[in-house]
Design a protein around this motif. Structure first.
Motif, mmCIF file in Angstrom:
data_model
loop_
_atom_site.group_PDB
_atom_site.id
_atom_site.type_symbol
_atom_site.label_atom_id
_atom_site.label_comp_id
_atom_site.label_asym_id
_atom_site.label_seq_id
_atom_site.Cartn_x
_atom_site.Cartn_y
_atom_site.Cartn_z
ATOM 1 N N TYR A 10 5.923 22.264 34.516
ATOM 2 C CA TYR A 10 6.524 23.541 34.105
ATOM 3 C C TYR A 10 5.545 24.647 34.432
ATOM 4 O O TYR A 10 4.330 24.454 34.368
ATOM 5 C CB TYR A 10 6.798 23.546 32.602
ATOM 6 N N ARG A 12 3.958 28.136 33.329
ATOM 7 C CA ARG A 12 3.744 28.808 32.046
ATOM 8 C C ARG A 12 3.026 30.132 32.246
ATOM 9 O O ARG A 12 2.211 30.260 33.153
ATOM 10 C CB ARG A 12 2.841 27.927 31.186
ATOM 11 N N ASN A 43 4.965 13.363 20.648
ATOM 12 C CA ASN A 43 5.623 14.663 20.822
ATOM 13 C C ASN A 43 5.038 15.369 22.035
ATOM 14 O O ASN A 43 3.819 15.420 22.196
ATOM 15 C CB ASN A 43 5.434 15.553 19.584
ATOM 16 N N GLY A 44 5.921 15.884 22.875
ATOM 17 C CA GLY A 44 5.456 16.629 24.047
ATOM 18 C C GLY A 44 5.060 15.755 25.218
ATOM 19 O O GLY A 44 4.566 16.249 26.235
ATOM 20 N N SER A 45 5.307 14.438 25.137
ATOM 21 C CA SER A 45 4.903 13.549 26.243
ATOM 22 C C SER A 45 5.857 13.656 27.440
ATOM 23 O O SER A 45 5.525 13.161 28.523
ATOM 24 C CB SER A 45 4.789 12.099 25.760
ATOM 25 N N GLY A 46 7.035 14.260 27.234
ATOM 26 C CA GLY A 46 7.932 14.471 28.374
ATOM 27 C C GLY A 46 9.204 13.635 28.351
ATOM 28 O O GLY A 46 9.919 13.559 29.351
ATOM 29 N N LYS A 47 9.547 13.054 27.193
ATOM 30 C CA LYS A 47 10.735 12.190 27.093
ATOM 31 C C LYS A 47 12.015 12.972 27.402
ATOM 32 O O LYS A 47 12.848 12.533 28.199
ATOM 33 C CB LYS A 47 10.824 11.563 25.696
ATOM 34 N N SER A 48 12.168 14.128 26.737
ATOM 35 C CA SER A 48 13.385 14.924 26.967
ATOM 36 C C SER A 48 13.421 15.438 28.400
ATOM 37 O O SER A 48 14.490 15.500 29.023
ATOM 38 C CB SER A 48 13.449 16.117 26.010
ATOM 39 N N THR A 49 12.251 15.799 28.928
ATOM 40 C CA THR A 49 12.181 16.286 30.314
ATOM 41 C C THR A 49 12.670 15.197 31.265
ATOM 42 O O THR A 49 13.497 15.452 32.156
ATOM 43 C CB THR A 49 10.723 16.679 30.656
ATOM 44 N N HIS A 185 12.015 7.795 17.786
ATOM 45 C CA HIS A 185 10.709 8.013 17.163
ATOM 46 C C HIS A 185 10.438 6.998 16.066
ATOM 47 O O HIS A 185 9.386 7.010 15.464
ATOM 48 C CB HIS A 185 10.647 9.416 16.526
HETATM 49 N N1 ATP Z 1 11.388 24.839 29.671
HETATM 50 C C1 ATP Z 1 10.091 24.602 29.467
HETATM 51 N N2 ATP Z 1 9.150 25.465 29.908
HETATM 52 C C2 ATP Z 1 7.826 25.234 29.736
HETATM 53 N N3 ATP Z 1 7.343 24.127 29.129
HETATM 54 C C3 ATP Z 1 8.233 23.229 28.671
HETATM 55 C C4 ATP Z 1 9.649 23.402 28.809
HETATM 56 N N4 ATP Z 1 10.283 22.335 28.271
HETATM 57 C C5 ATP Z 1 9.316 21.517 27.806
HETATM 58 N N5 ATP Z 1 8.090 22.044 28.039
HETATM 59 C C6 ATP Z 1 6.793 21.419 27.708
HETATM 60 O O1 ATP Z 1 6.746 20.157 28.379
HETATM 61 C C7 ATP Z 1 6.140 19.173 27.537
HETATM 62 C C8 ATP Z 1 7.113 17.997 27.370
HETATM 63 O O2 ATP Z 1 8.226 18.423 26.602
HETATM 64 P P1 ATP Z 1 9.420 17.432 26.228
HETATM 65 O O3 ATP Z 1 10.394 18.198 25.392
HETATM 66 O O4 ATP Z 1 9.922 16.778 27.448
HETATM 67 O O5 ATP Z 1 8.645 16.334 25.321
HETATM 68 P P2 ATP Z 1 9.202 15.209 24.353
HETATM 69 O O6 ATP Z 1 8.401 13.984 24.622
HETATM 70 O O7 ATP Z 1 10.674 15.085 24.477
HETATM 71 O O8 ATP Z 1 8.807 15.815 22.921
HETATM 72 P P3 ATP Z 1 9.391 15.569 21.433
HETATM 73 O O9 ATP Z 1 9.003 14.169 21.026
HETATM 74 O O10 ATP Z 1 8.654 16.598 20.623
HETATM 75 O O11 ATP Z 1 10.870 15.804 21.458
HETATM 76 C C9 ATP Z 1 5.763 19.893 26.249
HETATM 77 O O12 ATP Z 1 4.410 20.270 26.333
HETATM 78 C C10 ATP Z 1 6.665 21.104 26.228
HETATM 79 O O13 ATP Z 1 6.063 22.163 25.523
#
Ligand code: ATP
Length: 207
Positions: A10, A12, A43-49, A185
């Motif tokens: 991403y 920033r 949290n924030g490891s990128g699962k949703s991404t 989780h």
């Molecule tokens: N649209 C965006 N722009 C900039 N950074 C982003 C964006 N979406 C996610 N991030 C960053 O990318 C990283 C991964 O986010 P993501 O939501 O994929 O994590 P996650 O593993 O699903 O987290 P969680 O367990 O908290 O749901 C985080 O550091 C988040 O802040």
């Protein structure tokens, strides 16, 4: 469903302090027919991404994704129209999926019964409780009976009864040869998965 070499960073901040935040660094993931895979990671490891990339809601910087059949996606934050009722959401999504009206109504009745929220059929989305909204979110992902199901923390707001129904529903999909990927989780759920994949330092590592 097969993903290989997925990379995503991403951007920033604003110029001249703009920087890249690498989230995925070549993640590989396969979910086969008849398999329920758990995707875990801090949290924030990128699962949703990763899940957004798998459903095509977000473009990867590198890598390939191939899906055999249709996929259904249940996002972490429900994407609903606050002024529409549950019934109207199913109608709208049924049209978007190009389902015949009869098939959509049948599927809708089945989902109301399976998840237990028929009494909210004519309630507007902005008047639903968090848990019922989560049921609608899941129901919309299941409506067209997709071969591949991707669920981002689908049961966070569910009561115990719905949570049990949810896992029955997943078991039926698995038995019918569906592929299911679930972001979770809860350590307690781990035995419910056929396999667990841990997202760590941008890579998907088998557990
Ligand atoms: N649209 C965006 N722009 C900039 N950074 C982003 C964006 N979406 C996610 N991030 C960053 O990318 C990283 C991964 O986010 P993501 O939501 O994929 O994590 P996650 O593993 O699903 O987290 P969680 O367990 O908290 O749901 C985080 O550091 C988040 O802040």
């Amino acid at each position: 469903m097969e993903a290989s070499g997925i990379e995503k960073a991403y951007r920033r901040g604003i110029w001249p302090l703009r920087r890249r935040l690498p989230v995925l660094r070549g993640a590989d993931l396969t979910v086969r027919a008849g398999e329920v895979v758990g995707l875990v990671g801090e949290n924030g490891s990128g699962k949703s991404t990763l899940m957004k990339i798998l459903v095509g809601a977000l473009a990867a910087d590198a890598g390939t994704v191939s899906v055999a059949g249709r996929s259904g996606y249940c996002p972490q934050v429900p994407v609903v129209y606050e002024r529409l009722t549950c019934d109207e959401h199913f109608e709208l999504f049924g049209r978007a999926y190009r389902m015949p009206v009869d098939a959509e109504r049948r599927a809708r009745r089945g989902l109301y019964a399976e998840l237990g929220f028929e009494r909210y059929a004519t309630t507007r989305a902005d008047q639903l409780s968090g848990g019922t909204l989560a049921k609608l979110n899941l129901g919309l992902a299941l409506l067209a009976d997709p071969e591949v199901l991707l669920l981002d923390e689908p049961y966070a707001g569910f009561d115990w009864d719905t949570y049990v129904k949810f896992w029955d529903l997943v078991a039926r999909r698995r038995a019918d040869g569906g592929a299911v990927l679930i972001i979770s989780h809860f350590v307690a759920d781990e035995e419910r998965f056929d396999r667990i994949v841990d997202l760590r330092d941008g890579l998907a590592v088998p557990r």
